[in-house]
Design a protein around this motif. Structure first.
Motif, mmCIF file in Angstrom:
data_model
loop_
_atom_site.group_PDB
_atom_site.id
_atom_site.type_symbol
_atom_site.label_atom_id
_atom_site.label_comp_id
_atom_site.label_asym_id
_atom_site.label_seq_id
_atom_site.Cartn_x
_atom_site.Cartn_y
_atom_site.Cartn_z
ATOM 1 N N PHE A 149 20.628 -15.970 4.490
ATOM 2 C CA PHE A 149 21.140 -14.595 4.526
ATOM 3 C C PHE A 149 22.514 -14.502 3.871
ATOM 4 C CE2 PHE A 149 17.691 -13.355 7.045
ATOM 5 C CZ PHE A 149 17.772 -12.006 7.361
ATOM 6 N N LYS A 150 22.867 -13.287 3.474
ATOM 7 C CA LYS A 150 24.206 -12.944 3.026
ATOM 8 C C LYS A 150 24.813 -11.981 4.047
ATOM 9 C CE LYS A 150 24.235 -14.845 -1.208
ATOM 10 N NZ LYS A 150 25.223 -15.832 -1.691
ATOM 11 N N ALA A 151 26.110 -12.148 4.298
ATOM 12 C CA ALA A 151 26.795 -11.293 5.264
ATOM 13 C C ALA A 151 27.991 -10.615 4.624
ATOM 14 C CB ALA A 151 27.247 -12.107 6.473
ATOM 15 N N MET A 152 28.155 -9.345 4.911
ATOM 16 C CA MET A 152 29.359 -8.624 4.528
ATOM 17 C C MET A 152 30.229 -8.525 5.776
ATOM 18 S SD MET A 152 29.709 -4.968 2.529
ATOM 19 C CE MET A 152 28.534 -5.499 1.272
ATOM 20 N N LEU A 153 31.369 -9.178 5.766
ATOM 21 C CA LEU A 153 32.223 -9.260 6.944
ATOM 22 C C LEU A 153 33.314 -8.201 6.905
ATOM 23 C CD1 LEU A 153 32.604 -13.135 7.239
ATOM 24 C CD2 LEU A 153 31.002 -11.638 8.439
ATOM 25 N N GLY A 154 33.633 -7.658 8.071
ATOM 26 C CA GLY A 154 34.591 -6.573 8.150
ATOM 27 C C GLY A 154 35.951 -6.993 8.666
ATOM 28 N N VAL A 155 36.936 -6.175 8.332
ATOM 29 C CA VAL A 155 38.309 -6.343 8.820
ATOM 30 C C VAL A 155 38.786 -4.976 9.290
ATOM 31 C CG1 VAL A 155 40.677 -6.936 8.217
ATOM 32 C CG2 VAL A 155 38.779 -8.222 7.209
ATOM 33 N N TRP A 156 39.303 -4.909 10.525
ATOM 34 C CA TRP A 156 39.844 -3.651 11.040
ATOM 35 C C TRP A 156 41.333 -3.594 10.730
ATOM 36 C CZ3 TRP A 156 36.945 0.264 12.119
ATOM 37 C CH2 TRP A 156 35.666 0.090 12.637
ATOM 38 N N PRO A 157 41.765 -2.713 9.811
ATOM 39 C CA PRO A 157 43.172 -2.680 9.410
ATOM 40 C C PRO A 157 44.042 -1.751 10.250
ATOM 41 C CG PRO A 157 41.914 -1.245 7.986
ATOM 42 C CD PRO A 157 40.927 -1.846 8.969
ATOM 43 N N ASP A 158 43.426 -0.987 11.157
ATOM 44 C CA ASP A 158 44.173 0.058 11.865
ATOM 45 C C ASP A 158 45.173 -0.497 12.869
ATOM 46 O OD1 ASP A 158 42.636 1.781 10.420
ATOM 47 O OD2 ASP A 158 41.222 2.190 12.024
ATOM 48 N N VAL A 159 44.848 -1.621 13.490
ATOM 49 C CA VAL A 159 45.714 -2.224 14.495
ATOM 50 C C VAL A 159 46.139 -3.601 13.989
ATOM 51 C CG1 VAL A 159 45.890 -3.012 16.883
ATOM 52 C CG2 VAL A 159 44.520 -0.988 16.335
ATOM 53 N N GLU A 160 47.431 -3.859 13.987
ATOM 54 C CA GLU A 160 47.945 -5.104 13.413
ATOM 55 C C GLU A 160 47.334 -6.338 14.074
ATOM 56 O OE1 GLU A 160 52.206 -7.303 12.330
ATOM 57 O OE2 GLU A 160 52.161 -5.406 13.435
ATOM 58 N N GLU A 161 47.171 -6.287 15.396
ATOM 59 C CA GLU A 161 46.634 -7.445 16.115
ATOM 60 C C GLU A 161 45.218 -7.780 15.653
ATOM 61 O OE1 GLU A 161 45.784 -8.952 20.730
ATOM 62 O OE2 GLU A 161 46.575 -6.950 20.327
ATOM 63 N N PHE A 183 43.777 -6.769 12.838
ATOM 64 C CA PHE A 183 43.820 -7.107 11.415
ATOM 65 C C PHE A 183 44.164 -8.582 11.221
ATOM 66 C CE2 PHE A 183 46.446 -7.754 7.612
ATOM 67 C CZ PHE A 183 45.534 -7.420 6.631
ATOM 68 N N ASN A 184 45.185 -9.038 11.923
ATOM 69 C CA ASN A 184 45.599 -10.435 11.789
ATOM 70 C C ASN A 184 44.540 -11.398 12.312
ATOM 71 O OD1 ASN A 184 48.056 -9.732 10.643
ATOM 72 N ND2 ASN A 184 49.121 -9.646 12.603
ATOM 73 N N ALA A 185 43.867 -11.000 13.404
ATOM 74 C CA ALA A 185 42.813 -11.853 13.971
ATOM 75 C C ALA A 185 41.634 -11.964 13.016
ATOM 76 C CB ALA A 185 42.363 -11.308 15.321
ATOM 77 N N ASP A 186 41.239 -10.833 12.420
ATOM 78 C CA ASP A 186 40.129 -10.847 11.464
ATOM 79 C C ASP A 186 40.493 -11.666 10.231
ATOM 80 O OD1 ASP A 186 38.626 -9.248 13.123
ATOM 81 O OD2 ASP A 186 39.078 -7.395 12.064
ATOM 82 N N LYS A 187 41.710 -11.499 9.759
ATOM 83 C CA LYS A 187 42.156 -12.221 8.574
ATOM 84 C C LYS A 187 42.176 -13.732 8.834
ATOM 85 C CE LYS A 187 45.825 -11.943 5.085
ATOM 86 N NZ LYS A 187 47.090 -11.249 4.709
ATOM 87 N N GLU A 188 42.620 -14.112 10.028
ATOM 88 C CA GLU A 188 42.640 -15.530 10.375
ATOM 89 C C GLU A 188 41.230 -16.098 10.458
ATOM 90 O OE1 GLU A 188 44.355 -18.524 13.881
ATOM 91 O OE2 GLU A 188 44.521 -16.351 14.107
ATOM 92 N N ALA A 189 40.304 -15.312 11.036
ATOM 93 C CA ALA A 189 38.917 -15.765 11.146
ATOM 94 C C ALA A 189 38.306 -15.995 9.768
ATOM 95 C CB ALA A 189 38.093 -14.750 11.931
ATOM 96 N N LEU A 190 38.602 -15.114 8.844
ATOM 97 C CA LEU A 190 38.090 -15.285 7.482
ATOM 98 C C LEU A 190 38.702 -16.500 6.807
ATOM 99 C CD1 LEU A 190 38.099 -11.562 6.309
ATOM 100 C CD2 LEU A 190 36.101 -12.974 6.769
ATOM 101 N N ALA A 191 39.996 -16.702 7.031
ATOM 102 C CA ALA A 191 40.674 -17.843 6.411
ATOM 103 C C ALA A 191 40.091 -19.164 6.898
ATOM 104 C CB ALA A 191 42.173 -17.788 6.715
ATOM 105 N N ILE A 192 39.705 -19.207 8.172
ATOM 106 C CA ILE A 192 39.184 -20.447 8.754
ATOM 107 C C ILE A 192 37.718 -20.667 8.404
ATOM 108 C CG2 ILE A 192 38.673 -21.655 10.909
ATOM 109 C CD1 ILE A 192 41.090 -20.230 12.135
ATOM 110 N N TYR A 193 36.900 -19.631 8.558
ATOM 111 C CA TYR A 193 35.447 -19.829 8.482
ATOM 112 C C TYR A 193 34.808 -19.348 7.174
ATOM 113 C CZ TYR A 193 36.226 -20.713 13.392
ATOM 114 O OH TYR A 193 36.703 -21.227 14.573
ATOM 115 N N ALA A 194 35.265 -18.211 6.650
ATOM 116 C CA ALA A 194 34.638 -17.699 5.433
ATOM 117 C C ALA A 194 34.885 -18.619 4.245
ATOM 118 C CB ALA A 194 35.162 -16.303 5.132
ATOM 119 N N THR A 195 36.005 -19.305 4.242
ATOM 120 C CA THR A 195 36.284 -20.241 3.155
ATOM 121 C C THR A 195 35.349 -21.443 3.169
ATOM 122 O OG1 THR A 195 37.994 -21.226 4.569
ATOM 123 C CG2 THR A 195 38.721 -19.598 2.956
ATOM 124 N N LYS A 196 34.725 -21.708 4.310
ATOM 125 C CA LYS A 196 33.781 -22.822 4.424
ATOM 126 C C LYS A 196 32.360 -22.402 4.053
ATOM 127 C CE LYS A 196 36.384 -24.901 8.273
ATOM 128 N NZ LYS A 196 36.328 -25.289 9.716
#
Length: 297
Positions: free
Chosen positions: A83-95, A97-110
């Motif tokens: 499968f292919k996945a389109m992953l989302g990031v919620w930019p409205d709340v800083e907390e 946004f940062n959590a989503d960005k960190e998750a992508l940095a850790i797992y999406a890069t793999k």
């Protein structure tokens, strides 16, 4: 041919010339089990099996990469099931946004082969080879509100369009409204960008509540209406080259009750194309039939 079909065909004829190939079908997919607990990799694998068997699709869309450890759990499942996945990031709340960005940095890069796109441009530095874009309501693209985004160098734009939430019933304007909304969004995007060659366009969300859902204005919830909208609206949109994410793959009974813009009860637990146990709904056919000319064969 019904009058609604005539209107749809007229609108489709006005769509951009790039719409020469069948669009791609995907499904919005939640992160939680029926009881509200978080899904695991094995749960996502079962989701993917049901989606592929019943619809033929191998695309899903998520909303927050960090919610319920979504990126961590869904990407191995996507790799295992093709499968292919389109992953989302919620930019409205800083907390968030940062959590989503960190998750992508850790797992999406793999799992770069499994991540089709992410929905915010700021992630480009983390995933330089992955498509980035954004999602908004169709009218935000049509009325100029999103012009800065269109010009902002995104790879992908998603326009959400729900004739149900515009109070249009199936067979009484819903299909026409759906195509008209997408046509307006596309036309303005093309006008602002000068070309659609470098921007991939999706109908980011559309759908219809099934049995157990609530009505909205003249729009009537029910599985039969949902099946008709899927066949006459979604399948038609795909036939004419527009990519579509259907909201959503499965019913989600854990969702709380809420109040809609009209002040009436708003139910979001029965929008699934399939039941909560991943089985098919009665008379809801999810394989779009091949077309000859303007009408289904």
């Amino acid at each position: 041919m019904h009058a609604a079909a005539v209107c749809i065909t007229t609108l489709l004829a006005a769509l951009p010339a790039f719409a020469l190939q069948r669009g791609t079908l995907g499904f919005a997919l939640g992160t939680k089990k029926p009881d509200g607990s978080c899904k695991t990799t094995s749960d996502y694998e079962s989701d993917f099996d049901a989606i592929k068997i019943n619809t033929g699709s191998t695309f899903v869309r998520g909303y927050a990469a960090s919610e319920c450890n979504c990126a961590q759990q869904i990407l191995p499942a996507a790799k295992n099931k093709g499968f292919k996945a389109m992953l989302g990031v919620w930019p409205d709340v800083e907390e968030s946004f940062n959590a989503d960005k960190e998750a992508l940095a850790i797992y999406a890069t793999k799992y770069t082969d499994q991540v089709y796109a992410v929905t915010i441009n700021d992630i480009k530095a983390i995933l330089p080879k992955t498509k980035v874009g954004t999602a908004d309501s169709w009218n935000k693209y049509a009325d100029g509100t999103a012009d800065a985004v269109i010009r902002g160098g995104v790879d992908l734009l998603m326009a959400n369009a729900f004739p149900y939430w515009q109070g249009k019933d199936v067979g009484r304007g819903a299909e026409f409204t759906y195509f008209d909304d997408i046509q307006q969004a596309l036309a303005h995007i093309q006008q602002v960008s000068g070309s659609l060659d470098k921007i991939e366009f999706w109908n980011g969300e559309t759908g219809w509540p099934t049995d157990g859902g609530t009505n909205y204005g003249e729009a009537t919830a029910g599985t039969n209406n949902a099946a008709k909208f899927y066949s006459q609206g979604v399948c038609s949109m795909l036939r004419w080259g527009i990519n579509v994410f259907y909201f959503e793959a499965f019913d989600e009974p854990w969702k709380p009750a809420s109040i809609g813009d009209n002040g009436e009860a708003k139910d979001e637990t029965h929008w699934g194309a399939m039941k909560v146990d991943r089985s098919k709904k009665s008379n809801f056919h999810l394989q779009c039939r091949r077309w000859r000319g303007a009408e289904p064969s």
